[in-house]
Design a protein around this motif. Structure first.
Motif, PDB file in Angstrom:
ATOM      1  N   THR A 160       0.835  -1.205   0.000  1.00  0.00           N
ATOM      2  CA  THR A 160       0.000   0.000   0.000  1.00  0.00           C
ATOM      3  C   THR A 160       0.865   1.249   0.000  1.00  0.00           C
ATOM      4  O   THR A 160       0.618   2.199  -0.747  1.00  0.00           O
ATOM      5  CB  THR A 160      -0.949  -0.003   1.220  1.00  0.00           C
ATOM      6  OG1 THR A 160      -1.742  -1.199   1.179  1.00  0.00           O
ATOM      7  CG2 THR A 160      -1.858   1.208   1.217  1.00  0.00           C
ATOM      8  N   ASP A 178       2.604   2.160  -3.323  1.00  0.00           N
ATOM      9  CA  ASP A 178       1.748   2.778  -4.340  1.00  0.00           C
ATOM     10  C   ASP A 178       1.435   4.237  -4.045  1.00  0.00           C
ATOM     11  O   ASP A 178       0.749   4.884  -4.831  1.00  0.00           O
ATOM     12  CB  ASP A 178       0.427   2.008  -4.469  1.00  0.00           C
ATOM     13  CG  ASP A 178       0.608   0.674  -5.158  1.00  0.00           C
ATOM     14  OD1 ASP A 178       1.607   0.512  -5.885  1.00  0.00           O
ATOM     15  OD2 ASP A 178      -0.258  -0.210  -4.978  1.00  0.00           O
ATOM     16  N   ALA A 180      -7.241   2.682   3.460  1.00  0.00           N
ATOM     17  CA  ALA A 180      -6.829   1.676   2.469  1.00  0.00           C
ATOM     18  C   ALA A 180      -6.343   0.400   3.158  1.00  0.00           C
ATOM     19  O   ALA A 180      -6.686  -0.710   2.740  1.00  0.00           O
ATOM     20  CB  ALA A 180      -5.738   2.247   1.568  1.00  0.00           C
ATOM     21  N   LEU A 181      -5.566   0.560   4.224  1.00  0.00           N
ATOM     22  CA  LEU A 181      -5.080  -0.615   4.953  1.00  0.00           C
ATOM     23  C   LEU A 181      -6.230  -1.386   5.586  1.00  0.00           C
ATOM     24  O   LEU A 181      -6.262  -2.621   5.536  1.00  0.00           O
ATOM     25  CB  LEU A 181      -4.076  -0.198   6.034  1.00  0.00           C
ATOM     26  CG  LEU A 181      -2.730   0.309   5.540  1.00  0.00           C
ATOM     27  CD1 LEU A 181      -1.891   0.819   6.710  1.00  0.00           C
ATOM     28  CD2 LEU A 181      -1.980  -0.786   4.788  1.00  0.00           C
ATOM     29  N   ARG A 212      -8.102  -3.503   2.954  1.00  0.00           N
ATOM     30  CA  ARG A 212      -7.340  -4.665   2.463  1.00  0.00           C
ATOM     31  C   ARG A 212      -7.126  -5.704   3.557  1.00  0.00           C
ATOM     32  O   ARG A 212      -7.189  -6.898   3.299  1.00  0.00           O
ATOM     33  CB  ARG A 212      -6.002  -4.201   1.890  1.00  0.00           C
ATOM     34  CG  ARG A 212      -6.203  -3.393   0.596  1.00  0.00           C
ATOM     35  CD  ARG A 212      -4.921  -3.067  -0.100  1.00  0.00           C
ATOM     36  NE  ARG A 212      -4.255  -4.268  -0.574  1.00  0.00           N
ATOM     37  CZ  ARG A 212      -2.986  -4.307  -0.965  1.00  0.00           C
ATOM     38  NH1 ARG A 212      -2.255  -3.203  -0.970  1.00  0.00           N
ATOM     39  NH2 ARG A 212      -2.429  -5.424  -1.381  1.00  0.00           N
TER      40      ARG A 212
END
Length: 164
Positions: free
Chosen positions: A118, A121, A139-140, A143
């Motif tokens: 992550t 990116d 985002a973490l 996922r």
């Protein structure tokens, strides 16, 4: 008789115009929502959708928290060739229950890989400031929650970060 036909026609035209405007409004809102479906927006919306469940006591928070210290990785380039920027970050992951914590600990290497991927990116600008921290943790969370089966992450805290 002539006036009643005109009145009926005017009412029918007003109803048709109202229906057309309503349809245009609904389509406009639908298109506006579907146009904002970039990865960051999806991550934030999904993270907001995670229910916090019951409020944990401080002892439970400590019991259900896993720390990940000093993850060091390069960041994505900011448009001018290869990136020489890196980040060193530590996290505290608060899970909703003991089984969730056990799952997370068993998958620690997979979770660390998710953090590194992550971050790799993201550009330095994307991980800076409160907005950047929120984007990263959202985002973490999305996922990582996909990997957990017996509990979910409730909160991710960035406990230390160095951006170089």
């Amino acid at each position: 008789m002539f006036k009643s036909k005109i009145f009926i026609m005017v009412v029918a035209i007003l109803i048709a115009i109202t229906l057309i405007l309503t349809a245009a409004f609904v389509l406009w809102n639908y298109m506006d929502k579907s146009g904002a479906s970039d990865a960051t927006a999806q991550a934030q919306n999904s993270a907001r959708g995670v229910k916090s469940g019951k409020i944990l006591t401080p002892d439970q928070v400590k019991e259900f928290t896993v720390e990940m210290k000093e993850v060091l990785t390069n960041l994505a380039g900011s448009g001018n060739g290869a990136s020489n920027k890196f980040v060193k970050v530590s996290f505290a992951f608060e899970l909703e229950n003991k089984k969730g914590k056990e799952d997370f600990e068993k998958l620690q290497s997979r979770m660390k890989a998710i953090v590194i991927q992550t971050l790799a990116d993201m550009t330095p600008d994307q991980v800076s400031g409160k907005k950047g921290f929120d984007n990263l943790t959202s985002a973490l969370m999305n996922r990582m929650n996909e990997e957990l089966h017996n509990g979910k992450l409730q909160r991710i805290l960035i406990t230390d970060i160095v951006l170089q």
